[in-house]
Design a protein around this motif. Structure first.
Motif, PDB file in Angstrom:
ATOM      1  N   SER A  40       0.759  -1.050  -0.101  1.00  0.00           N
ATOM      2  CA  SER A  40       0.062  -0.048  -0.066  1.00  0.00           C
ATOM      3  C   SER A  40       0.925   1.101  -0.060  1.00  0.00           C
ATOM      4  CB  SER A  40      -1.016   0.135   1.161  1.00  0.00           C
ATOM      5  OG  SER A  40      -0.334  -0.007   2.417  1.00  0.00           O
ATOM      6  N   ALA A  41       1.887   1.192   0.568  1.00  0.00           N
ATOM      7  CA  ALA A  41       2.789   2.402   0.512  1.00  0.00           C
ATOM      8  C   ALA A  41       4.299   2.050   0.772  1.00  0.00           C
ATOM      9  CB  ALA A  41       2.403   3.303   1.826  1.00  0.00           C
ATOM     10  N   ARG A  61       7.773   5.708  -5.864  1.00  0.00           N
ATOM     11  CA  ARG A  61       7.467   5.647  -4.640  1.00  0.00           C
ATOM     12  C   ARG A  61       5.630   5.585  -4.642  1.00  0.00           C
ATOM     13  NH1 ARG A  61       9.692  11.180  -1.730  1.00  0.00           N
ATOM     14  NH2 ARG A  61      11.918  10.544  -1.675  1.00  0.00           N
ATOM     15  N   TRP A  62       4.937   5.147  -3.938  1.00  0.00           N
ATOM     16  CA  TRP A  62       3.516   4.686  -3.913  1.00  0.00           C
ATOM     17  C   TRP A  62       3.040   5.125  -2.455  1.00  0.00           C
ATOM     18  CZ3 TRP A  62       7.357   1.280  -4.286  1.00  0.00           C
ATOM     19  CH2 TRP A  62       7.404   0.500  -3.394  1.00  0.00           C
ATOM     20  N   THR A  63       1.822   5.627  -2.516  1.00  0.00           N
ATOM     21  CA  THR A  63       0.797   5.722  -1.358  1.00  0.00           C
ATOM     22  C   THR A  63      -0.596   5.153  -1.923  1.00  0.00           C
ATOM     23  OG1 THR A  63       0.455   7.964  -1.831  1.00  0.00           O
ATOM     24  CG2 THR A  63       2.140   7.500  -0.184  1.00  0.00           C
ATOM     25  N   PRO A  64      -1.549   5.026  -1.029  1.00  0.00           N
ATOM     26  CA  PRO A  64      -2.824   4.604  -1.512  1.00  0.00           C
ATOM     27  C   PRO A  64      -3.197   5.712  -2.573  1.00  0.00           C
ATOM     28  CG  PRO A  64      -2.679   4.336   0.655  1.00  0.00           C
ATOM     29  CD  PRO A  64      -1.496   5.162   0.350  1.00  0.00           C
ATOM     30  N   GLY A  65      -3.565   5.083  -3.843  1.00  0.00           N
ATOM     31  CA  GLY A  65      -4.251   6.069  -4.687  1.00  0.00           C
ATOM     32  C   GLY A  65      -2.930   6.823  -5.714  1.00  0.00           C
ATOM     33  N   GLN A  66      -1.901   6.567  -5.286  1.00  0.00           N
ATOM     34  CA  GLN A  66      -1.083   7.324  -5.974  1.00  0.00           C
ATOM     35  C   GLN A  66       0.400   6.790  -6.255  1.00  0.00           C
ATOM     36  OE1 GLN A  66      -1.120  10.526  -7.545  1.00  0.00           O
ATOM     37  NE2 GLN A  66       1.208  10.467  -7.991  1.00  0.00           N
ATOM     38  N   ALA A  67       1.165   6.785  -7.399  1.00  0.00           N
ATOM     39  CA  ALA A  67       2.202   6.172  -7.763  1.00  0.00           C
ATOM     40  C   ALA A  67       3.185   7.337  -8.607  1.00  0.00           C
ATOM     41  CB  ALA A  67       2.073   4.832  -8.185  1.00  0.00           C
ATOM     42  N   GLU A  68       4.394   7.092  -8.317  1.00  0.00           N
ATOM     43  CA  GLU A  68       5.243   8.153  -9.056  1.00  0.00           C
ATOM     44  C   GLU A  68       6.676   7.592  -9.336  1.00  0.00           C
ATOM     45  OE1 GLU A  68       5.677  12.582  -8.340  1.00  0.00           O
ATOM     46  OE2 GLU A  68       7.419  11.824  -7.453  1.00  0.00           O
ATOM     47  N   LEU A  69       7.005   7.453 -10.740  1.00  0.00           N
ATOM     48  CA  LEU A  69       8.373   6.765 -10.997  1.00  0.00           C
ATOM     49  C   LEU A  69       9.079   8.064 -11.387  1.00  0.00           C
ATOM     50  CD1 LEU A  69      10.054   4.444 -11.929  1.00  0.00           C
ATOM     51  CD2 LEU A  69       8.810   4.536 -14.342  1.00  0.00           C
ATOM     52  N   ARG A  70      10.305   8.111 -10.993  1.00  0.00           N
ATOM     53  CA  ARG A  70      11.373   9.165 -11.180  1.00  0.00           C
ATOM     54  C   ARG A  70      12.324   8.406 -11.915  1.00  0.00           C
ATOM     55  NH1 ARG A  70      10.830  14.359  -9.484  1.00  0.00           N
ATOM     56  NH2 ARG A  70       9.226  14.672  -7.897  1.00  0.00           N
ATOM     57  N   GLN A  71      12.831   8.792 -13.199  1.00  0.00           N
ATOM     58  CA  GLN A  71      14.143   8.452 -13.710  1.00  0.00           C
ATOM     59  C   GLN A  71      14.636   9.386 -14.497  1.00  0.00           C
ATOM     60  OE1 GLN A  71      11.617   5.685 -16.626  1.00  0.00           O
ATOM     61  NE2 GLN A  71      13.140   4.197 -16.148  1.00  0.00           N
ATOM     62  N   SER A  88       3.591   9.601 -13.469  1.00  0.00           N
ATOM     63  CA  SER A  88       2.502   9.374 -12.344  1.00  0.00           C
ATOM     64  C   SER A  88       1.316   8.644 -12.733  1.00  0.00           C
ATOM     65  CB  SER A  88       2.024  10.939 -11.901  1.00  0.00           C
ATOM     66  OG  SER A  88       3.100  11.476 -11.375  1.00  0.00           O
ATOM     67  N   SER A  89       0.653   7.749 -11.545  1.00  0.00           N
ATOM     68  CA  SER A  89      -0.572   7.115 -11.913  1.00  0.00           C
ATOM     69  C   SER A  89      -1.198   6.842 -10.660  1.00  0.00           C
ATOM     70  CB  SER A  89      -0.063   5.606 -12.418  1.00  0.00           C
ATOM     71  OG  SER A  89      -1.130   4.769 -12.529  1.00  0.00           O
ATOM     72  N   ASP A  90      -2.532   6.589 -10.568  1.00  0.00           N
ATOM     73  CA  ASP A  90      -3.338   6.164  -9.547  1.00  0.00           C
ATOM     74  C   ASP A  90      -3.302   4.946  -9.028  1.00  0.00           C
ATOM     75  OD1 ASP A  90      -4.892   5.010 -11.546  1.00  0.00           O
ATOM     76  OD2 ASP A  90      -6.676   6.115 -10.957  1.00  0.00           O
ATOM     77  N   SER A  91      -2.351   4.086  -9.843  1.00  0.00           N
ATOM     78  CA  SER A  91      -2.108   2.690  -9.458  1.00  0.00           C
ATOM     79  C   SER A  91      -0.652   2.230  -9.642  1.00  0.00           C
ATOM     80  CB  SER A  91      -3.144   2.004 -10.186  1.00  0.00           C
ATOM     81  OG  SER A  91      -2.869   0.686 -10.386  1.00  0.00           O
ATOM     82  N   LEU A  92      -0.252   1.750  -8.437  1.00  0.00           N
ATOM     83  CA  LEU A  92       1.302   1.410  -8.593  1.00  0.00           C
ATOM     84  C   LEU A  92       1.311   0.141  -9.599  1.00  0.00           C
ATOM     85  CD1 LEU A  92       4.044   0.742  -7.528  1.00  0.00           C
ATOM     86  CD2 LEU A  92       3.068  -0.679  -5.803  1.00  0.00           C
ATOM     87  N   ALA A  93       0.527  -0.829  -9.675  1.00  0.00           N
ATOM     88  CA  ALA A  93       0.605  -1.909 -10.634  1.00  0.00           C
ATOM     89  C   ALA A  93       0.341  -1.402 -12.012  1.00  0.00           C
ATOM     90  CB  ALA A  93      -0.815  -2.932 -10.286  1.00  0.00           C
ATOM     91  N   ALA A  94      -0.359  -0.357 -12.375  1.00  0.00           N
ATOM     92  CA  ALA A  94      -0.506   0.137 -13.873  1.00  0.00           C
ATOM     93  C   ALA A  94       0.765   0.787 -14.041  1.00  0.00           C
ATOM     94  CB  ALA A  94      -1.731   1.304 -14.010  1.00  0.00           C
ATOM     95  N   LEU A  95       1.363   1.708 -13.263  1.00  0.00           N
ATOM     96  CA  LEU A  95       2.548   2.161 -13.487  1.00  0.00           C
ATOM     97  C   LEU A  95       3.783   1.429 -13.614  1.00  0.00           C
ATOM     98  CD1 LEU A  95       4.018   5.071 -13.677  1.00  0.00           C
ATOM     99  CD2 LEU A  95       4.622   5.023 -11.421  1.00  0.00           C
ATOM    100  N   LEU A  96       3.922  -0.007 -12.858  1.00  0.00           N
ATOM    101  CA  LEU A  96       4.886  -1.073 -13.146  1.00  0.00           C
ATOM    102  C   LEU A  96       4.712  -1.362 -14.166  1.00  0.00           C
ATOM    103  CD1 LEU A  96       5.180  -2.701  -9.728  1.00  0.00           C
ATOM    104  CD2 LEU A  96       6.881  -1.384 -10.862  1.00  0.00           C
TER     105      LEU A  96
END
Length: 168
Positions: A68-69, A86-96, A102-110
């Protein structure tokens, strides 16, 4: 006078030695999992399928948190940071580097980043040495005590192979 200085020095050394904590033994990969903090190497191979070329990547990593986080840092072979997730409930962010996704889902961003879906809840369970069934994936935890985890996705295509080596 010399004897007094010697006694004071000896007494100080004894007091310092009494306050010193004994060295802690190095942690095993299993002990790291209790804290929700993992270090090691990770490799993912997505096999060729229906006109898509095979893809693979590997990196050193530091992972802390839960499904979840949390935060995942990936490093190049020379130790430079390649990416941070980084992720929290409802928010995920990938920095390269300077690029941020950004996405509202860790699974979708991965899935967007890796080109394939990963079972997040099962992934964290596997890191802790717990077998968790997840559709299409088979995990081999037989070497978890030695810090090695292997998981394979057979369905849906494309097939994928995930290997993790945990470090103390």
């Amino acid at each position: 006078m010399k004897r007094r200085t010697y006694l004071l020095g000896s007494a100080s050394a004894c007091l310092l030695a009494a306050c010193a904590a004994p060295p802690t033994p190095p942690k095993t990969p299993i002990e790291n999992t209790v804290q929700g903090l993992w270090h090691g190497r990770m490799a993912l191979q997505v096999l060729e399928s229906a006109g898509q070329a095979a893809q693979s990547w590997s990196a050193s990593f530091t992972l802390q948190g839960s499904p979840s986080a949390g935060q995942l840092d990936l490093f190049t072979p020379l130790g430079a940071q390649a990416a941070q997730l980084r992720w929290t409930p409802g928010q995920a962010e990938l920095r390269q580097g300077q690029q941020v996704r950004s996405s509202d889902s860790l699974a979708a961003l991965l899935e967007l980043s890796l080109g394939t879906a990963l079972p997040i809840d099962a992934f964290f369970a596997w890191l802790q040495g717990q077998a968790m069934d997840t559709a299409g994936w088979q995990a081999d935890l037989s070497q978890h005590a030695q810090g090695r985890i292997s998981a394979r996705r057979l369905d849906p295509l494309p097939q994928a192979q995930l290997k993790i080596i945990l470090q103390p």
